[in-house]
Design a protein around this motif. Structure first.
Motif, mmCIF file in Angstrom:
data_model
loop_
_atom_site.group_PDB
_atom_site.id
_atom_site.type_symbol
_atom_site.label_atom_id
_atom_site.label_comp_id
_atom_site.label_asym_id
_atom_site.label_seq_id
_atom_site.Cartn_x
_atom_site.Cartn_y
_atom_site.Cartn_z
ATOM 1 N N ARG A 64 0.818 -1.216 0.000
ATOM 2 C CA ARG A 64 0.000 0.000 0.000
ATOM 3 C C ARG A 64 0.851 1.266 0.000
ATOM 4 N NH1 ARG A 64 -4.675 -0.169 4.119
ATOM 5 N NH2 ARG A 64 -3.041 -0.902 5.484
ATOM 6 N N VAL A 65 2.013 1.243 0.644
ATOM 7 C CA VAL A 65 2.915 2.396 0.566
ATOM 8 C C VAL A 65 3.254 2.672 -0.895
ATOM 9 C CG1 VAL A 65 5.263 3.203 1.071
ATOM 10 C CG2 VAL A 65 3.893 2.148 2.881
ATOM 11 N N ASN A 66 3.619 1.637 -1.625
ATOM 12 C CA ASN A 66 3.970 1.796 -3.036
ATOM 13 C C ASN A 66 2.762 2.168 -3.884
ATOM 14 O OD1 ASN A 66 6.762 1.258 -2.722
ATOM 15 N ND2 ASN A 66 6.274 -0.904 -2.521
ATOM 16 N N LYS A 67 1.617 1.608 -3.580
ATOM 17 C CA LYS A 67 0.394 1.916 -4.326
ATOM 18 C C LYS A 67 0.028 3.400 -4.192
ATOM 19 C CE LYS A 67 -4.500 0.763 -4.544
ATOM 20 N NZ LYS A 67 -5.605 0.103 -3.890
ATOM 21 N N TYR A 68 0.180 3.959 -2.999
ATOM 22 C CA TYR A 68 -0.148 5.367 -2.774
ATOM 23 C C TYR A 68 0.866 6.317 -3.411
ATOM 24 C CZ TYR A 68 -3.857 4.410 0.656
ATOM 25 O OH TYR A 68 -5.007 4.001 1.285
ATOM 26 N N THR A 69 2.122 5.907 -3.547
ATOM 27 C CA THR A 69 3.154 6.835 -4.017
ATOM 28 C C THR A 69 3.448 6.751 -5.510
ATOM 29 O OG1 THR A 69 4.881 5.248 -3.392
ATOM 30 C CG2 THR A 69 4.327 6.971 -1.796
ATOM 31 N N ARG A 70 3.429 5.575 -6.065
ATOM 32 C CA ARG A 70 3.882 5.392 -7.452
ATOM 33 C C ARG A 70 3.220 6.331 -8.466
ATOM 34 N NH1 ARG A 70 6.154 0.579 -10.565
ATOM 35 N NH2 ARG A 70 6.735 -0.015 -8.481
ATOM 36 N N PRO A 71 1.921 6.569 -8.412
ATOM 37 C CA PRO A 71 1.318 7.448 -9.429
ATOM 38 C C PRO A 71 1.792 8.903 -9.346
ATOM 39 C CG PRO A 71 -0.361 6.138 -8.318
ATOM 40 C CD PRO A 71 0.911 5.957 -7.549
ATOM 41 N N TYR A 80 -2.189 15.977 -3.788
ATOM 42 C CA TYR A 80 -2.426 14.547 -3.677
ATOM 43 C C TYR A 80 -3.868 14.284 -3.283
ATOM 44 C CZ TYR A 80 2.632 14.862 -3.632
ATOM 45 O OH TYR A 80 3.927 15.165 -3.943
ATOM 46 N N PRO A 81 -4.391 13.109 -3.638
ATOM 47 C CA PRO A 81 -5.818 12.837 -3.437
ATOM 48 C C PRO A 81 -6.226 12.475 -2.015
ATOM 49 C CG PRO A 81 -4.758 10.934 -4.411
ATOM 50 C CD PRO A 81 -3.722 12.020 -4.343
ATOM 51 N N ASN A 82 -5.238 12.175 -1.142
ATOM 52 C CA ASN A 82 -5.594 11.755 0.212
ATOM 53 C C ASN A 82 -4.442 12.060 1.168
ATOM 54 O OD1 ASN A 82 -3.705 9.494 -0.004
ATOM 55 N ND2 ASN A 82 -5.239 8.577 -1.334
ATOM 56 N N LEU A 83 -4.742 12.002 2.457
ATOM 57 C CA LEU A 83 -3.755 12.309 3.484
ATOM 58 C C LEU A 83 -2.598 11.313 3.465
ATOM 59 C CD1 LEU A 83 -2.870 14.024 5.892
ATOM 60 C CD2 LEU A 83 -4.276 12.553 7.355
ATOM 61 N N GLU A 84 -2.880 10.044 3.210
ATOM 62 C CA GLU A 84 -1.816 9.033 3.179
ATOM 63 C C GLU A 84 -0.747 9.399 2.144
ATOM 64 O OE1 GLU A 84 -5.475 7.008 4.729
ATOM 65 O OE2 GLU A 84 -5.073 8.289 3.009
ATOM 66 N N THR A 85 -1.178 9.733 0.938
ATOM 67 C CA THR A 85 -0.224 10.092 -0.110
ATOM 68 C C THR A 85 0.498 11.385 0.242
ATOM 69 O OG1 THR A 85 -1.584 8.961 -1.738
ATOM 70 C CG2 THR A 85 0.051 10.491 -2.583
ATOM 71 N N ASP A 91 7.788 15.451 3.694
ATOM 72 C CA ASP A 91 8.999 15.403 4.518
ATOM 73 C C ASP A 91 9.044 14.226 5.476
ATOM 74 O OD1 ASP A 91 9.961 17.688 3.341
ATOM 75 O OD2 ASP A 91 9.248 19.034 4.921
ATOM 76 N N TYR A 92 7.901 13.654 5.823
ATOM 77 C CA TYR A 92 7.863 12.537 6.771
ATOM 78 C C TYR A 92 7.670 11.196 6.078
ATOM 79 C CZ TYR A 92 7.862 16.202 10.177
ATOM 80 O OH TYR A 92 8.236 17.299 10.903
ATOM 81 N N GLY A 93 7.731 11.201 4.762
ATOM 82 C CA GLY A 93 7.591 9.976 3.998
ATOM 83 C C GLY A 93 8.929 9.289 3.766
ATOM 84 N N PRO A 94 8.906 8.106 3.194
ATOM 85 C CA PRO A 94 10.124 7.308 3.022
ATOM 86 C C PRO A 94 11.140 7.902 2.049
ATOM 87 C CG PRO A 94 8.203 6.136 2.169
ATOM 88 C CD PRO A 94 7.704 7.382 2.801
ATOM 89 N N PHE A 95 10.731 8.877 1.225
ATOM 90 C CA PHE A 95 11.699 9.547 0.354
ATOM 91 C C PHE A 95 12.613 10.483 1.146
ATOM 92 C CE2 PHE A 95 8.345 9.003 -2.973
ATOM 93 C CZ PHE A 95 9.098 8.325 -3.893
#
Length: 179
Positions: A64-71, A80-85, A91-95
């Motif tokens: 799901r992490v990859n599903k939310y970020t890849r697009p 972004y379409p949602n808070l998760e993305t 800044d707090y994401g895996p990138f």
């Protein structure tokens, strides 16, 4: 976020604007879009920056992490379409997250343990933040940092051989990490 001048110069030499080097029609851009922001191989989790409390509190799995970020790899508008993305791409994401290498040691250890528990992993491997001249092992082998001074000609990699971890230089020399 920041860009070394040599990459701008490379784009100029190819009569391109820098964003086109990573665009949806370039070889590099096409290749990058086939990659995940997070990978888990066995009990080892790989990310560029790190896993923050904001991410592990979402209780997502790697898929799901990859599903939310890849697009959104090419998104320069940051809409972004949602808070998760929003969190995963920010800044707090895996990138971009660097918190595992800054601040109070106890807090960092707690964050690491929580991230490993959430993703059912025993080890986390990151790049992105130079903390030493060599590939580094922290927290008794729970965290490996692979970012070194590449721009200064220093290159190393992490080799995982079974349950053993090694740093390896450009000549193939191995140095075992840990016991």
């Amino acid at each position: 976020r920041y860009l070394h001048a040599k990459y701008q110069n490379s784009a100029k030499l190819m009569n391109m604007e820098y964003p086109a080097l990573l665009g949806e029609k370039s070889e590099l851009g096409i290749w990058i879009r086939t990659k995940n922001v997070a990978e888990k191989l066995g009990d080892i989790m790989f990310v560029h920056g790190g896993i923050s409390p904001s991410v592990y509190h979402m209780d997502l799995d790697v898929f799901r992490v990859n599903k939310y970020t890849r697009p959104f790899y090419a998104d320069s508008l940051y809409k972004y379409p949602n808070l998760e993305t929003e969190i995963l791409m920010g800044d707090y994401g895996p990138f971009w997250y660097r918190g595992l290498y800054k601040g109070d040691l106890g807090v960092r250890k707690g964050q690491l343990d929580s991230a490993l528990t959430t993703f059912r992993a025993r080890h986390l491997v990151t790049g992105h933040t130079i903390i030493a001249d060599t590939v580094s092992m922290l927290f008794n082998g729970k965290l490996f940092n692979t970012d070194v001074q590449h721009a200064k000609g220093k290159s190393e990699g992490l080799l995982v051989d079974g349950k053993e971890f090694f740093r390896v230089d450009g000549q193939g020399n191995r140095v075992k990490l840990g016991n």
